[in-house]
Design a protein around this motif. Sequence first.
Motif, PDB file in Angstrom:
ATOM      1  N   GLU A 156       0.864  -1.556   2.704  1.00  0.00           N
ATOM      2  CA  GLU A 156       2.013  -2.113   3.205  1.00  0.00           C
ATOM      3  C   GLU A 156       2.181  -1.558   4.927  1.00  0.00           C
ATOM      4  OE1 GLU A 156       5.502  -1.927   1.135  1.00  0.00           O
ATOM      5  OE2 GLU A 156       4.950  -0.535  -0.369  1.00  0.00           O
ATOM      6  N   ASP A 163       6.438   1.331   4.494  1.00  0.00           N
ATOM      7  CA  ASP A 163       6.445   1.085   3.188  1.00  0.00           C
ATOM      8  C   ASP A 163       7.636   1.017   2.476  1.00  0.00           C
ATOM      9  OD1 ASP A 163       7.264   3.459   1.300  1.00  0.00           O
ATOM     10  OD2 ASP A 163       6.322   4.295   3.285  1.00  0.00           O
ATOM     11  N   ALA A 322       2.295  -7.370  -0.687  1.00  0.00           N
ATOM     12  CA  ALA A 322       2.711  -7.057   0.344  1.00  0.00           C
ATOM     13  C   ALA A 322       3.164  -8.697   1.105  1.00  0.00           C
ATOM     14  CB  ALA A 322       2.076  -6.273   1.343  1.00  0.00           C
TER      15      ALA A 322
END
Length: 754
Positions: A156, A163, A322
Amino acid sequence: MALAKLNFADGPDVRRTFCTLCPQHCGMLFHVDGDGNPLAFDGDRNNPVANGKLCIKGTTAIEIHHHDDRLNYPLKRVGKRGEGKWERISWEQAMDEIAEKLRELREKDGPESVATLGGTHKTPGDWASWRWAADFGTPNFVSQGRNCGVGEYIAEVSVYGWDTVYQSYYPGKTKCIVIWGSNPAESSPPSFERLRQCQAQGAKLIVVDPRRTKTAERADLHLQVRPRTDGALALGLIHVMIRDDIYDKEFVEQWCTGFDEVEAEAAKWTPERTEEITGVPAADVVKAAHMYATLGPARLSFGVAATQLGEGASRSAVLGRAILRAISGNLDRPGGEPLGNPYDADTFAWLPNINFEKLVDHPLRTRESVNAHETPITSISGYQAFREATGKVYPQGHTGTAYVLFASQPAIYRAVTRQDPYPVKAIIVQCGEPLLSMGAGKDAYEAFTSENLELLVTMDMWMTPTAQLSDYVLPAADFMERADLSAHWGIGNFFVVGQQVATTVGERRNDYDLWAELGRRLSDDPDYWPETVEGMFDRFLEPSGKTYREWADGEVNHRFTKPVFYKYRERGFATPSGKVELVPSMFERFGIEARPVYTGPPYSIPDAPEEEYPLQMIPGSRVRELTASNLRQSARLRRIHPEPLCDIHPDTAAKYGVTDGEWMIIERPEGAIRQRARFDASLRRDTVNPDGYWWNPDQQRYEPHLSGVWVSNANAITPGAPELSSFAGDQPLRGARCRVRAGDAPAVPAAVSG
Ligand SMILES: Nc1nc2c(c(=O)[nH]1)N[C@H]1C(S)=C(S)[C@@H](COP(=O)(O)OP(=O)(O)OC[C@H]3O[C@@H](n4cnc5c(=O)[nH]c(N)nc54)[C@H](O)[C@@H]3O)O[C@H]1N2
Ligand SMILES: Nc1nc2c(c(=O)[nH]1)N[C@H]1C(S)=C(S)[C@@H](COP(=O)(O)OP(=O)(O)OC[C@H]3O[C@@H](n4cnc5c(=O)[nH]c(N)nc54)[C@H](O)[C@@H]3O)O[C@H]1N2
Ligand code: SF4
Ligand SMILES: [Mo]
């Protein structure tokens, strides 16, 4: 016993803290007598984590506090390792002797020859051990959170500079929730409650899990993925979103790099091919992609499973997730994926007090961690690279940076037994149980019993199997016995402060004291360790303008930083390019495949051969009534869950002669364990779900039985080869191949006290 409606404002008999029996840290109130004995408890309605609710584990707090098995005094081994012969010594003697040994090793073999193995969100031991490692000069420190999410964090932060791990869904705002490799119905009562609220307000739920969990039962769509194939599923979803033109084009054009490469990779993953690999019907792949992309603000959750899939499989899974968050346009969108805000400069000083900067420049440190040559992104140079990339947007750095620094357990064990890449000669275990919960338990055992290991120290509340093998065993205070502060490793935008509730029993000590006592004997900085943990909390809290005492005793004992959305529009993303890097340059820089190329079964590195081990095991899934290896001492909880249970489909069981409710054997090349079969007709036929972390504190201690550590413990047979760990050094805890058969009940040697 629970007393209805305790109220903190009722006076000094009511003390306020938070529960640390699992990582949620729900607010708790205790009624205490004049001697500081906790008499009754209640949930703290003014604490926003659980709004006054407690789970069954939390209700055992007083039982745990008074339990006869608790360690109360420091012990020094006088017999052989694991023989159970101890001498009771003072804390002073223990600290002097341990510090002396550490000094000697630091001089002779360098500070890197000392490693620490810690647990998960067990304040204050976690951060104090990191602060200590930074001061001592060793990069070989781990807290167990590394196996909950290092891979996910790194992916991330590499892709969008922050994150979303600790973020939540918002009732009324979030329209689609994807719970992927997670089961909050068991693992997080507070977030399960929130999930229900979101559903009540119309949010749709997609669950990605090989099991029909209690969370999956509530789903509008359950994608029953084959273990370890999450990367392929993510690519299938991306494929449909691009094919059907339902991704956020404007966001991608304006803010993302690497889209063409992702498109080229995803083009290979038609719904039909995705079905072939993952077992998820092609029509459901299409349906899920449409729900996720079109319903409105969507949150794709963090879940431990994706981190724990091992080499190849884990990388594509976390990268794929992600990418989904980014191209769906949900980043930093209200109700979507808020990119956590670092603590405001005026709230809380997290990183400056962990002090990793000292480790980077430590004059005695000459080497990287023992895994850095294999997983170079989890290293000191990885940490520096992320500091630099995120620093432009967040001057204090990413507050979860510890994750990038954590060493990898299998590499530490190897450094002991094979002295490769250099020797590790001392290990301090605190707040974690390596033989049971850290994966590769057999390798941990080999390391702990190796003659190469000159010192093994364990600080715990109980005589765990690892403690039984240790040279020194130190008694830890429980959460009621210490002043406390939780900041969830600096990643939650929330802190809560706890009062000390109970008078400490015996010579139990706060985890901080271990590191402060050793630190004072070994540090070159006399001010590094305040005398008490409260003093250290004052330093963390200094920017808030209040001391620990003021927070602990004040009307409100917590602070929540309100999310701010679309921050990137003003300052860009905290990546090297300032954009969302769908093919992250940070991966490229550390030699990691940066495109979301799927590498799953068949594995690029052989695990156990498929012909001999036709099933996949996914051990360690949370159960509501236990925390990892912890809490099995509670009679109350053991009544609910007295024996280890392995879920198996009835057809699979029939094929291998396994009977419902009878004992079965689960085998891998590392060995065999026994659990009781529990039929589950909703489970995939190629998957078994053994209970994790299983031992029996009431069975015979010490060698060879070690309270049953080898009998049913799934991590005794999880793979240990460091090469099988992920790009981030996370262990392959889920999805390893295995086989099963019927077996007799395990032989239980008579218990002896001691
Ligand atoms: N009661 C209780 N609560 C806990 C804990 C505890 O020990 N007990 N531990 C705490 C900690 S440290 C953590 S990290 C969190 C973890 O919380 P969760 O992320 O909810 O972890 P698990 O319950 O282990 O859920 C993982 C799910 O992944 C599924 N799974 C297994 N293999 C795969 C796979 O290959 N792909 C996919 N998609 N799914 C897979 C499992 O079936 C399981 O349902 O829970 C915290 N809360
Ligand atoms: N197969 C498999 N393995 C897994 C996982 C999985 O999903 N599958 N999940 C992984 C994950 S995400 C995690 S976080 C780990 C959990 O791993 P751990 O964090 O190691 O788990 P626990 O068993 O909760 O705690 C370990 C020890 O800490 C002690 N302890 C509890 N509180 C305190 C305290 O305040 N002070 C001290 N000194 N000791 C204390 C307990 O008594 C226990 O012996 O397991 C990992 N291992
Ligand atoms: S054990 Fe239960 S009460 Fe305690 S923090 Fe976890 S969820 Fe909350
Ligand atoms: Mo965890």
